[in-house]
Scaffold this motif. Structure first.
Motif, PDB file in Angstrom:
ATOM      1  N   ALA A  64      -1.928  73.861  61.967  1.00 34.18           N
ATOM      2  CA  ALA A  64      -1.575  72.442  61.994  1.00 34.18           C
ATOM      3  C   ALA A  64      -2.645  71.594  62.657  1.00 34.18           C
ATOM      4  CB  ALA A  64      -0.250  72.270  62.723  1.00 34.18           C
ATOM      5  N   ARG A  65      -3.748  72.221  63.035  1.00 38.52           N
ATOM      6  CA  ARG A  65      -4.778  71.496  63.793  1.00 38.52           C
ATOM      7  C   ARG A  65      -5.780  70.826  62.862  1.00 38.52           C
ATOM      8  NH1 ARG A  65      -6.857  76.368  67.163  1.00 38.52           N
ATOM      9  NH2 ARG A  65      -6.451  77.273  65.119  1.00 38.52           N
TER      10      ARG A  65
ATOM     11  N   HIS B  51       4.783  63.594  68.089  1.00 38.65           N
ATOM     12  CA  HIS B  51       3.884  63.112  69.137  1.00 38.65           C
ATOM     13  C   HIS B  51       4.529  63.241  70.511  1.00 38.65           C
ATOM     14  CE1 HIS B  51       2.145  60.138  71.920  1.00 38.65           C
ATOM     15  NE2 HIS B  51       1.031  60.715  71.485  1.00 38.65           N
ATOM     16  N   MET B  52       5.808  62.890  70.605  1.00 39.33           N
ATOM     17  CA  MET B  52       6.484  62.993  71.891  1.00 39.33           C
ATOM     18  C   MET B  52       6.484  64.424  72.414  1.00 39.33           C
ATOM     19  SD  MET B  52       9.629  60.341  72.004  1.00 39.33           S
ATOM     20  CE  MET B  52      10.232  61.311  73.352  1.00 39.33           C
TER      21      MET B  52
ATOM     22  N   ARG C 282       4.659  76.233  66.687  1.00 43.43           N
ATOM     23  CA  ARG C 282       4.235  76.860  67.932  1.00 43.43           C
ATOM     24  C   ARG C 282       3.072  76.042  68.476  1.00 43.43           C
ATOM     25  NH1 ARG C 282       8.015  79.153  66.493  1.00 43.43           N
ATOM     26  NH2 ARG C 282       8.597  81.349  66.578  1.00 43.43           N
ATOM     27  N   THR C 283       3.066  75.883  69.799  1.00 44.11           N
ATOM     28  CA  THR C 283       1.980  75.116  70.411  1.00 44.11           C
ATOM     29  C   THR C 283       0.868  76.068  70.869  1.00 44.11           C
ATOM     30  OG1 THR C 283       2.791  75.300  72.653  1.00 44.11           O
ATOM     31  CG2 THR C 283       3.690  73.500  71.304  1.00 44.11           C
TER      32      THR C 283
ATOM     33  N   ASP D  42       0.612  69.451  75.518  1.00 43.97           N
ATOM     34  CA  ASP D  42       0.240  70.626  74.735  1.00 43.97           C
ATOM     35  C   ASP D  42       0.078  70.157  73.265  1.00 43.97           C
ATOM     36  OD1 ASP D  42      -0.141  73.276  73.984  1.00 43.97           O
ATOM     37  OD2 ASP D  42       1.884  73.926  74.493  1.00 43.97           O
ATOM     38  N   GLU D  43      -0.480  71.012  72.426  1.00 46.54           N
ATOM     39  CA  GLU D  43      -0.709  70.602  71.031  1.00 46.54           C
ATOM     40  C   GLU D  43      -0.116  71.615  70.069  1.00 46.54           C
ATOM     41  OE1 GLU D  43      -1.807  67.763  70.449  1.00 46.54           O
ATOM     42  OE2 GLU D  43      -2.664  67.272  72.414  1.00 46.54           O
ATOM     43  N   VAL D  44       0.321  71.119  68.934  1.00 47.23           N
ATOM     44  CA  VAL D  44       0.855  71.986  67.887  1.00 47.23           C
ATOM     45  C   VAL D  44      -0.273  72.833  67.313  1.00 47.23           C
ATOM     46  CG1 VAL D  44       1.971  72.031  65.625  1.00 47.23           C
ATOM     47  CG2 VAL D  44       2.644  70.306  67.329  1.00 47.23           C
TER      48      VAL D  44
END
Ligand SMILES: NC(=O)c1ccc[n+]([C@@H]2O[C@H](COP(=O)([O-])OP(=O)(O)OC[C@H]3O[C@@H](n4cnc5c(N)ncnc54)[C@H](O)[C@@H]3O)[C@@H](O)[C@H]2O)c1
Ligand SMILES: NC(=O)c1ccc[n+]([C@@H]2O[C@H](COP(=O)([O-])OP(=O)(O)OC[C@H]3O[C@@H](n4cnc5c(N)ncnc54)[C@H](O)[C@@H]3O)[C@@H](O)[C@H]2O)c1
Ligand SMILES: NC(=O)c1ccc[n+]([C@@H]2O[C@H](COP(=O)([O-])OP(=O)(O)OC[C@H]3O[C@@H](n4cnc5c(N)ncnc54)[C@H](O)[C@@H]3O)[C@@H](O)[C@H]2O)c1
Ligand SMILES: NC(=O)c1ccc[n+]([C@@H]2O[C@H](COP(=O)([O-])OP(=O)(O)OC[C@H]3O[C@@H](n4cnc5c(N)ncnc54)[C@H](O)[C@@H]3O)[C@@H](O)[C@H]2O)c1
Lengths: 377, 377, 377, 377
Positions: free
Chosen positions: C371-372, C204-205, C239-240, C212-214
């Motif tokens: 991962a989304r 989360h950090m 990767r984001t 940005d998101e994974v």
């Protein structure tokens, strides 16, 4: 470039500081080790010297023999290192200077202020270099600090805080341990214990970095371990010629400190500090800015700091190579290639005067006393 | 468990220490905030108190009004915190104690030794608790150090080294900055600058941890920034009643130090040190063993260290919760549940006596002087 | 300002995280603690709530009773904290959101991705705030890092390295210790051990700071202690969405690490790192410049970093006040005073999706997987 | 003790690693520097060698000339150091081994696995020592860690975490800087960038300390700076023959890391970690005990750790003396006085195999591949 020729007195097998001098003189290929009187026991000294590759006729039994043997030779040593116990430094150093050798003398240079003044006179008359092994002054980052002060980056220096504390004599039964006991016995160690042994390194650094000298001081000495006569914990407040305030604490009973030689310099425009256990960094704070870390090997350091570092940034260099840097500066000096920033006989004398002043002050309940050698007042 | 009722004097909007007291008193749900005279400006103080949820009739304009208002109430506050400027502490603290309130007074408790002695007498006569906010003593790991010394884990203590240095008044033009200037002006700050403001925290910690008191001292004060009268850099050597050697350095010009309150305790059997910027660890060294790290929250800590920690090992707790720990001990004391280890009026008085002794010594070139309050000699 | 009304479910006597929520909600005087169903044992929960000052009729035996009791009241709580074991979060959070309460849910928000998506939908429909207690994101200096990235000070982010390692489950016989065993037992803990418990904080950090998101990840899980089924040591490469490379290591057998949650962000123009055991500093390096130290409380920090710090520079603030900062942002959000930077139900869902993706990847020898959460693809 | 005779190929004026070899071979007086082909430019190489005191007839223009010149001499060099660019190591090392010289080859030993296997065969057949300069393995405290693992003090090793990260290639325009560009260009650097250059040091240390070998691995490579083909940031997960889990991260864009070579070893009974920027300490944690600090030079260290330290505790020794320790072990080996713990041709080969395996895995989305050289499968 031909190597200079080097000899050592003391620093025999099993000695503490001998290996640092051998490594220091050899590390950069500047000196060849040609002669020595390495041990108080003549036979041992001869044997050990030969085992280190010294020719039999230059593996001397004692320093007088060495002086006699070397002075007559065409290929005599250029530099003699004196790494014997303290009470022999004066006589040996004086004799070799007078005979025309360059000398690197271990600290403390002498046992008294008078002897110190004598060495200064003799060195001057001889035209030879007499350096004193305040080796911490040859760490690249200590040179960097000196350069920063000299360039005015910190402004006028307000306060210097220097410590040399460790806990290696904290055991209560050290009072009975002969390897420790003598250091606190006036008959063997002289007027001072920890101040003369370690405190002077910190005091020298304070002067070296600030380019200033101690003018007067007030001291508080304590013998915290039962049975000790000389101090094992000392505090010295001082003022320099330029008016900087000094604080120096030194102790041998500080359990948890291994080699607590560190120094902080606080000026009008910035502060910085350095610790001998992490010698490759300076913690630097410019007035109004964030604290930053200066790294040995980074771009843009002072000429000395660059010259005295051998490997890249963040590849640590330690104590033996600081000693090697003393030899780097000695080689340059002997070759006439530069003055360098070597600690000199004058520095050795000043330290002695400060130790005697501290002893005097401590005996007078901390009265402020002049810390300068009479010949420099 | 019903909450105790709490009121504060000073600590108004924008004050430095006010938030720490509000947070400290509320953090553990032990006190409800019921009354206050928070500001030197009566209207502001009333408005601010109400914005914090205080009832209008208990949002007082000044401390006398508050004293009058509270003393008559059935639901009067149990505890009053005095967080006003130093020169008002004596009068307010005395008045509330005499009226039967428990008081937590900010440091320094008084401006003179005589006032300090008066508070000690009044507190005793009143039967109420008068605590002084030496909040660093309420860090769990400071309590741990105290417990270790008390249990003899370090043996007799030989030397204590305490510092409180920072660089926040190092700017040369601070001499003109009113928020800084007053601190070095005798007319406003009294006899001492940094020693009275910060040095006493370090001095209190030395006594608190060792369970010992300063007997005599020798001081060296310096005003390193042009235009200052009172000291901004001070060194105090001291001896305790049990013969421990003390070294205390405090400075406001130490650029690169943010909040350099740290302390080292060196005893016969071990040494340990703690720094307020990393309050959750103690660096501990037992004679003959390796240095080890004691962590807040680890198993087997002293009763106080456990009680005063709220979250698990290596979850840091900081300054505001140290203040909260003072309130934890106050609540227990007021409820009669324990004596705790609260800093008391006696401690406040001893600090004052030491400050005055240091000023006296510094003015006499570091002469050693008795540091004890007359009533405790 | 009237206080908001607060209730808690779970966090009973002796619980680990309960004290942090009580302290966090009370520290700044923003919430009054009015109701609770604190324990799995109804009687214990009622008694404990009353001992904390909750009225008898609001000291509930379980969460359904609390839901029923509160929803009808005029003075019902504004915010409910869910601090019960993981497998109850979904049901309780959903129910309170649907009933119109704001909710702060402990991590992990749910046990499955589907549940996570359901909470996101319910929260949205309800118009209420659903925050997840990723409390490390509320440290002032973590907010500072987020602000620096958002302002472009580091340029595009190339690599993020995040760790959460400790050694508290390293004992071989932990396999038999019920307090530890359940965490590695799929029947009780679900699909993941350390990754779901601690790794998600680090993950989360990484998202929080970079904004940005994974997108996708590859995982390597190991169960290093005999007898464990679920992972106690995991590495995740990711990767984001913006193409940043991520490295995340989490472990429970790392003896010598106490709470090794730390993160480093490397961008085109600078790098910085932060460690939860020293939360008040950021180590910052601008391309071509020296490493510098950013201090909590220094001048010029971001709005969030300033707002979320209560005491002056170098006065440390720790974990409980990071939790308090979550309540600070919640109070602002509930009052409509600002969006803040609260971790939301979306964040809770994303974490769940990443945990399931990591489990999936690890079971497929590290194959890269999306991962989304499905609803965000 | 007569000195051994030493020669070097490469390491010319201004080279990066040359000074470390000269200093390392000279520091302890074990080798005399007798011959060299120091530069790719024959004239420069001859001149520089002579300026360092090499006789004119042994100041060679290239390595073939040196091979021809030395092999015939009675006083030929005992040891040849190969410090040329990577793509020449194989040919030079092979030739000198075949001619009966001992060789110290810089890392990476070869450019391919096949070449590595060839060197292993040639070294074996020659009966000469072929060492590879994994100099970090010769730090006293790295030897101490190896000894502790071998003695079972940590129990079976569960996880090893090794890093070698720095930020010295983080500038975006490095892509155009020829001194940096070639490292990421397959035509010049081969199959791998940072993994082959630095990662292998960390990987070797993992094997060296644990006394174990990498069996298989999964890699994730990234080229984060625009324009680079080879990786500048790599993560490798691995498993050893004994089942230890491995994590290795290496990067050149980690701004704020100067020389981030560090390693942590986590076992059943303890954990320890070491960092190359502070090489004189190990942070050690025994299961159930406090974290403690092991100091170079303390009493009771392993035989190697003692032998490889020259100065007292807390007198730091750094990188050049770690290189010197390689020469210490080489001298002993050549004299037949001990096997030592020298990194060998087998280690050089294993590293090559691991690099190729990592490249292969990275190209297959992290598939797990055998990391062992074919000849050792
Ligand atoms: N600069 C530093 O950091 C540093 C560090 C340690 C010691 N020193 C200084 O170095 C000197 C030696 O200290 P050490 O710790 O190595 O002492 P040590 O007792 O370990 O060794 C002294 C050596 O000198 C030899 N020796 C004694 N008398 C001699 C004589 N008359 N002629 C020839 N050799 C003689 C001894 O046999 C021994 O080999 C001291 O003055 C000490 O203060 C300096
Ligand atoms: N224990 C600690 O660590 C610590 C730290 C900081 C300050 N302090 C002490 O706290 C006290 C306050 O310091 P500060 O830095 O918060 O000062 P400050 O100037 O920031 O705030 C003082 C507050 O008191 C109010 N005030 C002034 N006179 C008053 C009066 N007569 N009645 C009511 N309110 C009044 C002011 O309006 C203001 O709100 C001082 O004694 C100081 O030494 C202690
Ligand atoms: N954000 C963080 O840093 C952090 C840290 C620790 C724990 N947590 C999370 O907090 C939650 C609780 O963890 P903990 O370590 O405090 O657990 P714990 O086992 O220590 O305490 C759980 C508490 O919840 C109570 N409880 C259990 N079931 C209940 C129910 N149905 N109704 C009401 N009360 C019930 C128990 O009686 C107990 O008081 C977990 O989801 C955990 O992941 C978060
Ligand atoms: N062990 C370590 O920690 C470490 C550190 C740095 C470099 N290295 C290795 O050392 C080797 C050299 O690296 P460097 O950074 O010093 O390179 P460099 O480019 O700085 O220097 C290379 C030197 O070799 C000379 N040279 C080139 N080709 C030659 C040839 N055919 N014959 C004779 N001399 C030749 C060059 O003139 C130059 O003096 C590389 O293999 C590198 O990987 C190892």
């Amino acid at each position: 470039m031909t190597k200079l020729k080097w000899g050592m007195i003391g620093g025999g097998e099993g000695s503490q500081i001998g290996p640092a001098h051998r490594l220091g003189s050899q590390a950069d290929g500047l000196f060849s080790f040609e002669a020595g009187a390495l041990d108080v026991d003549a036979a041992k000294g001869r044997a050990y010297a030969q085992s280190l590759g010294i020719a039999a006729d230059r593996a001397y039994g004692d320093w007088k023999e060495m002086l006699a043997g070397e002075r007559g030779r065409d290929d005599k040593v250029d530099l003699v290192t004196v790494a014997t116990p303290n009470n022999t430094h004066f006589e040996i150093t004086k004799s070799f200077l007078e005979a025309g050798f360059h000398v690197l003398c271990e600290k403390p240079m002498t046992m008294t202020v008078e002897e110190g003044e004598e060495i200064v006179r003799v060195a001057k008359a001889s035209g030879k270099t007499c350096a004193v092994n305040y080796c911490y002054s040859a760490y690249p980052m200590v040179r960097q600090m000196k350069a920063m002060v000299a360039a005015g980056e910190l402004g006028a220096i307000r306060t210097v805080v220097a410590n040399f504390s460790h806990g290696h004599h904290a055991a209560g039964d050290d009072a009975d341990n002969p390897r420790v006991r003598w250091r606190y016995d006036p008959a063997q160690a002289g007027v001072s214990g920890q101040m003369a042994d370690c405190g002077i390194h910190a005091l020298h650094m304070a002067s070296f970095i600030t380019g200033d000298e101690v003018e007067k001081l007030s001291a508080d000495f304590a013998s915290t371990v039962k049975g000790r006569v000389l101090e094992d914990d000392a505090m010295v407040n001082f003022r320099t010629m330029k008016g900087t305030v000094g604080r120096l604490w030194t102790s041998t009973i500080a359990l948890g400190r291994q080699h607590g030689l560190d120094i902080a310099i606080y000026g009008e425009k910035g502060g910085m500090r350095w610790a001998s256990e992490q010698p490759n960094q300076i913690i630097y704070n410019r007035l109004g800015a964030r604290t930053e870390i200066i790294e040995k090997g980074e771009a843009g350091l002072s000429e000395d700091a660059q010259r005295m570092s051998r490997v890249a940034i963040a590849h640590p260099e330690g104590f033996p190579l600081a000693v090697a840097n003393i030899y780097v500066d000695l080689a340059a000096k002997i070759r006439g290639e530069g003055k360098g920033n070597l600690p000199t006989a004058e520095d050795g004398l000043r330290s002695m005067a400060a130790v005697f002043a501290a002893v005097d002050s401590a005996s007078k309940d901390g009265a402020w006393v002049d810390a300068r050698p009479p010949m420099f007042r």
